[in-house]
Write an enzyme that holds these catalytic residues in place. Structure first.
Site, PDB file in Angstrom:
ATOM      1  N   ASP A 190    -101.698  14.184 -90.790  1.00 43.47           N
ATOM      2  CA  ASP A 190    -101.052  15.149 -89.898  1.00 43.47           C
ATOM      3  C   ASP A 190    -101.990  16.106 -89.170  1.00 43.47           C
ATOM      4  O   ASP A 190    -101.561  16.796 -88.261  1.00 43.47           O
ATOM      5  CB  ASP A 190    -100.037  15.981 -90.690  1.00 43.47           C
ATOM      6  CG  ASP A 190     -98.874  15.144 -91.189  1.00 43.47           C
ATOM      7  OD1 ASP A 190     -98.576  14.114 -90.553  1.00 43.47           O
ATOM      8  OD2 ASP A 190     -98.274  15.514 -92.218  1.00 43.47           O
ATOM      9  N   ASP A 218    -103.504  21.966 -97.682  1.00 47.53           N
ATOM     10  CA  ASP A 218    -102.330  21.439 -98.374  1.00 47.53           C
ATOM     11  C   ASP A 218    -102.717  21.029 -99.786  1.00 47.53           C
ATOM     12  O   ASP A 218    -103.726  20.340 -99.991  1.00 47.53           O
ATOM     13  CB  ASP A 218    -101.769  20.202 -97.664  1.00 47.53           C
ATOM     14  CG  ASP A 218    -100.898  20.556 -96.469  1.00 47.53           C
ATOM     15  OD1 ASP A 218    -100.790  21.745 -96.143  1.00 47.53           O
ATOM     16  OD2 ASP A 218    -100.346  19.620 -95.848  1.00 47.53           O
ATOM     17  N   ARG A 270     -96.961  30.915 -94.201  1.00 46.24           N
ATOM     18  CA  ARG A 270     -97.509  30.067 -95.266  1.00 46.24           C
ATOM     19  C   ARG A 270     -98.862  30.564 -95.778  1.00 46.24           C
ATOM     20  O   ARG A 270     -99.873  29.892 -95.643  1.00 46.24           O
ATOM     21  CB  ARG A 270     -97.635  28.612 -94.821  1.00 46.24           C
ATOM     22  CG  ARG A 270     -96.328  27.944 -94.471  1.00 46.24           C
ATOM     23  CD  ARG A 270     -96.509  26.458 -94.251  1.00 46.24           C
ATOM     24  NE  ARG A 270     -95.241  25.805 -93.951  1.00 46.24           N
ATOM     25  CZ  ARG A 270     -95.090  24.492 -93.786  1.00 46.24           C
ATOM     26  NH1 ARG A 270     -96.147  23.699 -93.909  1.00 46.24           N
ATOM     27  NH2 ARG A 270     -93.917  23.976 -93.515  1.00 46.24           N
TER      28      ARG A 270
END
Length: 392
Positions: A190, A218, A270
């Site tokens: 991604d 991530d 985030r």
């Protein structure tokens, strides 16, 4: 050969102890505290940065990590391979000796990777990093940028230190040399700066990450025992995701420490967002946000301890956010202990119950300092500028 085996030579901590005795202040004043005092308060940095000969003892760094990663002593020893990157080119299937991919994916065993000079590395495909690998960018200016970036896939005992990682782009499926040195098929990626997939015992320290297509970091698919420290995250919409998706129940065992990081400017959300697992977020500086700073879904747990939250000028003053994928509010356990709030920032925490402890073992444990020290504590986050004539 482009790499060689050499013995690990431990460094005496006398200098650090003396420096702590001399320079530790009784009170932190953010606008007056010197850089050396900041090092004293930063338990990771005080372990190695007082040594003016750190270049001769690079692998001392492995003994300095704290939090859930613990000490990275599996990355060092008499069988340690020292590998130097001399070539910034990249071939995702047949990497040349001297390139970063050859050292990180092809060489097996305990590998300590350094760089001959400043480099801008444009990876053709994501770099899959093998177990027991350290990528150490100290002393040079290394950019990994403008295409594919880093992935730790089914690996353990990995250190990433001192890299500038930015402008990472999505990648179509294709073939790439895997962390075991064998060519494998890799699916769609991604555009994360660093992605952890089914990993354990990972330490991400003193990197500068910004402006990537997806997240900057991530931690997914059952990854656990991760420490994220001393990094500078900036210029990014989605910063850090902990937990793969709502249905991936293995992430209930995820444990992550987020400490001494600087978030901002221009980070939207985030920092982190957590699914299922547990995170200890301590002594970080939040320089505003757009949507929220810390969020969660699927019943995560978090201890936010002695962070400094500086709210943006906009109306979004709340630090926290909790939503399931269907938009309903989620059950979570988020606790704020000793946090400091400026410009109207506020933290909505779980009512009743008890603060969940990190439950660190002896080698994972570290002292969380007062939130009034956070400005000075994080002033050296991100890639360090290391001169040849002084401490780093």
């Amino acid at each position: 050969m482009a790499y060689q085996v050499s013995n690990f030579i431990p460094w005496c901590f006398v200098l650090a102890v003396v420096s702590i005795t001399i320079f530790t202040p009784k009170v932190c004043f953010a606008n007056k505290q010197s850089k050396i005092e900041s090092l004293v308060k930063n338990q990771i940095d005080q372990c190695w940065r007082f040594n003016p000969e750190w270049r001769k003892h690079r692998s001392q760094l492995a003994t300095c990590s704290v939090g859930y990663a613990g000490k990275m002593t599996n990355n060092i020893g008499k069988d340690l391979i020292h590998y130097k990157v001399i070539d910034p080119s990249d071939d995702p299937i047949n990497p040349k000796i001297g390139t970063l991919r050859y050292g990180a994916s092809k060489v097996q065993g305990k590998v300590w990777i350094t760089f001959q000079r400043d480099m801008h590395i444009r990876l053709e495909k994501p770099l899959l990093i093998s177990s027991f690998t350290t990528i150490d960018g100290r002393g040079v200016n290394v950019h990994i940028a403008d295409n594919a970036c880093l992935m730790i896939f089914k690996a353990t005992d990995v250190i990433i230190h001192g890299l500038r990682i930015h402008h990472c782009r999505p990648q179509a499926p294709g073939m790439v040399i895997g962390p075991n040195g064998k060519v494998m098929s890799l699916g769609q990626v991604d555009g994360d700066a660093i992605r952890l997939v089914t990993t354990s015992k990972i330490w991400i320290d003193h990197n500068t990450l910004y402006d990537c297509q997806d997240d900057l970091l991530d931690v997914t698919r059952g990854s656990t025992n991760v420490t994220i420290s001393n990094n500078w995250f900036r210029e990014q919409n989605k910063v850090m995701l902990l937990g793969h998706d709502d249905g991936y129940m293995r992430d209930k065992d995820m444990k992550v420490t987020v400490v001494y990081n600087y978030f901002g400017p221009n980070c939207y959300q985030r920092m982190p967002r957590i699914r299922h697992g547990y995170a200890h977020v301590a002594n970080n500086l939040y320089m505003g946000w757009v949507q929220y700073a810390i969020g969660g879904s699927m019943g995560p747990s978090l201890k936010s301890e002695s962070n400094l939250f500086i709210a943006p000028m906009s109306e979004h003053k709340e630090v926290t956010w909790r939503k399931n994928s269907d938009g309903t509010e989620d059950k979570w356990e988020f606790y704020s202990v000793g946090d400091a709030f400026e410009n109207g920032a506020f933290f909505i925490e779980t009512q009743g119950g008890q603060v969940q402890k990190p439950n660190y073992n002896l080698e994972q444990n570290f002292k969380v300092v007062d939130a009034k020290c956070v400005r000075s504590l994080t002033m050296l986050s991100g890639v360090l500028r290391c001169s040849k004539s002084s401490i780093c």
